[in-house]
Design a protein around this motif. Structure first.
Motif, PDB file in Angstrom:
ATOM      1  N   UNK A   1       0.859  -1.191   0.000  1.00 53.97           N
ATOM      2  CA  UNK A   1       0.000   0.000   0.000  1.00 53.97           C
ATOM      3  C   UNK A   1       0.890   1.234   0.000  1.00 53.97           C
ATOM      4  N   UNK A   2       0.662   2.103  -0.950  1.00 50.84           N
ATOM      5  CA  UNK A   2       1.464   3.326  -1.046  1.00 50.84           C
ATOM      6  C   UNK A   2       1.170   4.255   0.126  1.00 50.84           C
ATOM      7  N   UNK A   3       2.203   4.831   0.722  1.00 51.49           N
ATOM      8  CA  UNK A   3       1.962   5.843   1.766  1.00 51.49           C
ATOM      9  C   UNK A   3       1.263   7.074   1.181  1.00 51.49           C
ATOM     10  N   UNK A   4       0.705   7.882   2.051  1.00 53.01           N
ATOM     11  CA  UNK A   4       0.026   9.096   1.595  1.00 53.01           C
ATOM     12  C   UNK A   4       1.019  10.083   0.981  1.00 53.01           C
ATOM     13  N   UNK A   5       0.504  10.873   0.023  1.00 47.91           N
ATOM     14  CA  UNK A   5       1.224  12.008  -0.562  1.00 47.91           C
ATOM     15  C   UNK A   5       2.479  11.585  -1.326  1.00 47.91           C
ATOM     16  N   UNK A   6       2.482  10.359  -1.859  1.00 50.08           N
ATOM     17  CA  UNK A   6       3.590   9.941  -2.727  1.00 50.08           C
ATOM     18  C   UNK A   6       3.170  10.177  -4.167  1.00 50.08           C
ATOM     19  N   UNK A   7       3.970  10.950  -4.874  1.00 57.50           N
ATOM     20  CA  UNK A   7       3.643  11.285  -6.259  1.00 57.50           C
ATOM     21  C   UNK A   7       3.867  10.085  -7.151  1.00 57.50           C
ATOM     22  N   UNK A   8       2.844   9.722  -7.951  1.00 53.39           N
ATOM     23  CA  UNK A   8       2.953   8.585  -8.856  1.00 53.39           C
ATOM     24  C   UNK A   8       3.081   9.056 -10.293  1.00 53.39           C
ATOM     25  N   UNK A   9       3.660   8.154 -11.110  1.00 58.57           N
ATOM     26  CA  UNK A   9       3.826   8.479 -12.534  1.00 58.57           C
ATOM     27  C   UNK A   9       2.507   8.303 -13.257  1.00 58.57           C
ATOM     28  N   UNK A  10       2.439   8.844 -14.467  1.00 59.48           N
ATOM     29  CA  UNK A  10       1.252   8.718 -15.298  1.00 59.48           C
ATOM     30  C   UNK A  10       1.188   7.327 -15.902  1.00 59.48           C
ATOM     31  N   UNK A  11      -0.030   6.913 -16.240  1.00 58.09           N
ATOM     32  CA  UNK A  11      -0.225   5.596 -16.835  1.00 58.09           C
ATOM     33  C   UNK A  11       0.268   5.594 -18.258  1.00 58.09           C
ATOM     34  N   UNK A  12       0.497   4.412 -18.847  1.00 57.47           N
ATOM     35  CA  UNK A  12       1.015   4.354 -20.191  1.00 57.47           C
ATOM     36  C   UNK A  12       0.105   4.971 -21.227  1.00 57.47           C
ATOM     37  N   UNK A  13      -1.174   5.017 -20.934  1.00 54.58           N
ATOM     38  CA  UNK A  13      -2.092   5.591 -21.913  1.00 54.58           C
ATOM     39  C   UNK A  13      -1.771   7.028 -22.214  1.00 54.58           C
TER      40      UNK A  13
ATOM     41  N   UNK B   1      12.075   8.962  -2.052  1.00 55.43           N
ATOM     42  CA  UNK B   1      10.842   9.497  -1.469  1.00 55.43           C
ATOM     43  C   UNK B   1      10.033   8.379  -0.817  1.00 55.43           C
ATOM     44  N   UNK B   2       9.893   7.253  -1.545  1.00 51.05           N
ATOM     45  CA  UNK B   2       9.124   6.133  -1.019  1.00 51.05           C
ATOM     46  C   UNK B   2       9.782   5.557   0.228  1.00 51.05           C
ATOM     47  N   UNK B   3      11.113   5.477   0.220  1.00 50.26           N
ATOM     48  CA  UNK B   3      11.815   4.950   1.380  1.00 50.26           C
ATOM     49  C   UNK B   3      11.604   5.848   2.601  1.00 50.26           C
ATOM     50  N   UNK B   4      11.692   7.184   2.388  1.00 52.51           N
ATOM     51  CA  UNK B   4      11.481   8.112   3.490  1.00 52.51           C
ATOM     52  C   UNK B   4      10.047   8.024   4.015  1.00 52.51           C
ATOM     53  N   UNK B   5       9.074   7.926   3.076  1.00 47.12           N
ATOM     54  CA  UNK B   5       7.672   7.797   3.498  1.00 47.12           C
ATOM     55  C   UNK B   5       7.462   6.481   4.250  1.00 47.12           C
ATOM     56  N   UNK B   6       8.143   5.439   3.767  1.00 49.90           N
ATOM     57  CA  UNK B   6       8.015   4.147   4.423  1.00 49.90           C
ATOM     58  C   UNK B   6       8.563   4.222   5.854  1.00 49.90           C
ATOM     59  N   UNK B   7       9.703   4.914   6.018  1.00 43.87           N
ATOM     60  CA  UNK B   7      10.271   5.075   7.354  1.00 43.87           C
ATOM     61  C   UNK B   7       9.352   5.907   8.246  1.00 43.87           C
ATOM     62  N   UNK B   8       8.790   6.961   7.666  1.00 48.80           N
ATOM     63  CA  UNK B   8       7.875   7.801   8.448  1.00 48.80           C
ATOM     64  C   UNK B   8       6.653   7.001   8.884  1.00 48.80           C
ATOM     65  N   UNK B   9       6.151   6.155   7.965  1.00 43.43           N
ATOM     66  CA  UNK B   9       4.993   5.337   8.301  1.00 43.43           C
ATOM     67  C   UNK B   9       5.327   4.358   9.423  1.00 43.43           C
TER      68      UNK B   9
END
Length: 734
Positions: A40-52, A213-221
């Motif tokens: 589950x992605x932590x809150x406020x993590x910016x995701x990339x756009x879909x391939x479409x 960013x994800x690692x830092x959010x994961x640590x914060x979580x």
């Protein structure tokens, strides 16, 4: 990983997992799939756009429509304050049937996947389906969303070519394929310590967000989770205690399973002649000492280490793997010290490698300048090496620029070198163990010459030559032999014996046989030789006539004392009832000096011992397969035995002083490969040693040592620490 789901017919996938359907790669694919689907992605993590948003059409929708729908779908799924799952993964569990195109289900899944994850191992590039899946994903979505995961091997050998490049515009704006570092994660078994971090790296790539960013959010979580659970500390201690016990039990079971697996692997390596490799495999299966409690002591692992160390004689395997060494190229010749000090190999690239015969340890490798590869060079016949004594190794080149040199194999230092000399063969004086000289047969301008050479200086001490019309390419140079008392040398040219009188420099040629002479040995004024027309005698029965003769050199010619005639087989059955085309030509192996002088000879499957004086057959035995090598061992006055290597991989020691049935299981071992060559000697304790050359691994030499077993042998009981000390010493660990 059996509960990892395989999805079909989706509307949208977080990732398409492409992999070779091997157990190891499939396990990694399952692990990656579960990590992505359960995260589950932590809150406020910016995701990339879909391939479409980056492709022109998706299922008939325009780019703008698809992008708008995906944005709306993303906003709907990502409600503020609630983490989101990444989505499902497509992983096909079935091997694809042979076809030139991908199935429609695969195409649809690739089109609907936001990323492509390629599980990479050395076998990946052999799969046409993995390659086609990569190519189709690249056509649909480009290369930027391809993620490589290493399951085994190095990145260079495992990652397919396409992810290693990127389409980059040049100065003129034209897209060109340029080298690039692929986005990769390391899930190889040896990378256990960083496995969680590597899985998070994959998740970040699938989510299209920054790994940091994800690692830092994961640590914060995690910190937040710790803060929330601190209020229930008392209960947590109880729960943690329960889980700690369960984890200990699970961890111990895993270590036990790993130890058993390593033990089985070590025993398999040992059975295939890989002695030191088996010890290296068995060591990690055991605790580092008797006081080490970090790993349980598994009886199977300790038994495996005892087996591969071969410290106690095994009645079922008297010949045990000792060591092996291998070259980068095919090995074309072997030389060794009969005193058990060293062994040398020559490979097809001209590299000579020296090894300690008592341990197999390398003592140096060099490529002498006399071994030059030219367009017509045939290393196996044009080059040779011969051991003369514990301190002299002779190297020779019969063609090209020629050349012969002496080397001290104990130090690797060159003793001397002769240029513009075409050596045909080299041999130590027969039965003169104290000699510091050797014999050299060489080709000159329309002559062949035999010389006595000082091994440490290369000085010519005595010699004789005989005119010949041309270079004797068809001659059997293995017929060359020499003695110092009287100072004579012999070699065969077809049906004739050439005698070189080294004392007065004269020579003569005498026709002594109706067939081609195959081998020659001498003692005083007696010469023993075998003769057979092997290439012209095939009559459909595979029985080839041959003769063994002993003649006296009278000074004016040869007086025949006796001749023995028989037949032998050129091709014999080998392992698995397959025909092994090994032809053991009739040869004089040795002249033994026991209570009476004996001639040891072999031909095809037959072994003979004759009285040198009378020709009486003292011993004869026929085996089921060809004799590759035979050598006297345990030789004392009135006592001797013979070590044998047979073409089907049987190693044996027989004692002709007893009944002809003395070949018993107590001295017989069948190694797991057929032999193309063997060299038999002894270690520095006098125990027989066999150096084996096989057809399936021509760049390897396997060494086996005879460890005799006696009924009253005391089996030594060793502690774990003693076993570990022996093992570490064997593989050179401190």
């Amino acid at each position: 990983m059996q509960n990892a789901t395989t999805y079909t017919n989706p509307s949208d996938y977080a990732a398409f997992i492409s992999y070779r359907h091997l157990p190891r790669d499939a396990e990694v694919a399952c692990e990656v799939q579960r990590a992505i689907e359960e995260y589950r992605l932590p809150q406020h993590v910016a995701r990339a756009k879909a391939p479409a948003e980056t492709t022109s059409h998706t299922n008939g929708m325009s780019t703008e429509t698809a992008a708008s729908n995906n944005d709306a779908h993303s906003r709907q799924k990502r409600r503020p304050g609630r983490p989101t799952k990444l989505g499902k993964c497509f992983r096909d569990e079935d091997e694809l049937a042979a076809s030139h195109s991908l199935p429609d289900s695969i195409r649809e899944a690739l089109a609907a996947s936001r990323t492509l994850i390629v599980i990479c191992s050395p076998e990946t590039q052999e799969s046409p389906w993995v390659r086609r899946e990569i190519e189709m994903f690249e056509q649909l979505h480009g290369r930027e969303r391809i993620i490589c995961v290493l399951a085994a091997g190095s990145p260079e050998e495992s990652i397919p070519p396409i992810p290693k490049t990127r389409m980059t515009p040049d100065a003129n704006g034209i897209l060109r394929e340029m080298p690039a570092e692929p986005l990769a994660a390391d899930l190889r078994p040896e990378a256990k310590a960083k496995r969680k971090a590597e899985l998070l790296r994959i998740i970040a790539a699938v989510a299209g967000c920054s790994y940091d960013d994800l690692r830092q959010r994961e640590r914060a979580r995690k910190r937040k989770h710790i803060a929330l659970t601190s209020a229930a500390a008392a209960l947590a201690i109880v729960v943690i205690g329960i889980f700690a016990f369960q984890f200990h039990q699970t961890s111990e079971a895993a270590l036990i399973a790993e130890s058993k697996s390593l033990a089985a692997q070590a025993l398999d390596q040992y059975a295939n002649g890989e002695h030191l490799q088996a010890i290296e495999t068995a060591l990690p299966a055991l605790p580092s000492s008797e006081s080490d409690t970090s790993r349980p002591l598994v009886p199977e692992a300790q038994a495996a280490l005892e087996k591969v160390l071969a410290l106690n004689p095994d009645p079922d395997q008297p010949w045990t793997p000792f060591y092996l060494f291998e070259s980068d190229e095919e090995i074309v010749d072997v030389a060794y010290s009969q005193e058990g000090a060293w062994i040398a190999t020559l490979d097809a690239a001209g590299a000579v490698s020296l090894h300690d015969a008592n341990s197999g340890a390398s003592s140096g490798t060099a490529t002498p300048d006399i071994f030059v590869l030219e367009s017509d060079t045939v290393p196996a016949t044009d080059w040779f090496i011969e051991g003369m004594s514990p301190s002299c190794l002779i190297m020779g080149n019969r063609t090209g620029q020629g050349g012969v040199m002496g080397v001290n194999p104990l130090t690797g230092k060159s003793l001397w070198k002769m240029h513009s000399v075409y050596p045909l063969a080299a041999a130590p004086p027969d039965k003169d163990a104290d000699s510091q000289n050797f014999g050299l047969l060489a080709y000159g301008t329309h002559s062949i010459a035999a010389s006595l050479i000082g091994e440490s200086s290369g000085e010519l001490l005595a010699g004789s030559e005989m005119p010949v019309d041309q270079f004797p390419r068809s001659a059997n140079f293995d017929t060359f032999c020499i003695q110092e008392k009287p100072a004579r040398a012999y070699c065969a040219l077809n049906t004739a014996l050439v005698t070189f009188d080294l004392a007065d420099g004269t020579s003569r040629q005498d026709t002594v046989s109706d067939a081609t002479i195959q081998s020659v040995r001498c003692k005083d004024d007696l010469v023993a030789f075998t003769a057979a027309n092997i290439e012209n005698s095939s009559n459909g029965t595979n029985n080839h006539p041959f003769s063994i003769t002993v003649a006296r050199n009278t000074g004016d010619g040869f007086e025949t004392l006796w001749t023995y005639e028989d037949t032998f087989a050129v091709t014999v059955s080998a392992k698995a009832d397959a025909l092994e085309p090994f032809a053991n030509i009739p040869k004089i192996i040795d002249v033994l000096h026991c209570e009476e002088d004996l001639v040891l000879a072999s031909a095809g499957k037959k072994l003979y011992i004759f009285s040198l004086a009378t020709g009486e057959v003292v011993y004869e035995q026929e085996f089921s397969v060809s004799i590759v090598a035979a050598q006297p061992c345990f030789v004392e006055e009135g006592r001797y035995a013979i070590s044998l290597g047979l073409s089907d991989g049987t190693l044996n020691v027989i004692s002709p002083l007893f009944d002809a049935t003395a070949s018993t299981d107590s001295s017989t071992t069948a190694v797991p490969f057929a032999l193309n060559g063997a060299w038999l000697g002894a270690d520095n304790y006098g125990n027989p040693v066999a150096y084996l050359y096989t057809a399936d691994r021509p760049n390897r030499i396997y060494c086996y040592l005879l460890r005799p077993f006696y009924d009253d042998t005391v089996v030594e009981e060793l502690t774990l620490d003693e076993l570990l000390a022996y093992a570490r010493q064997a593989v050179g660990q401190s």
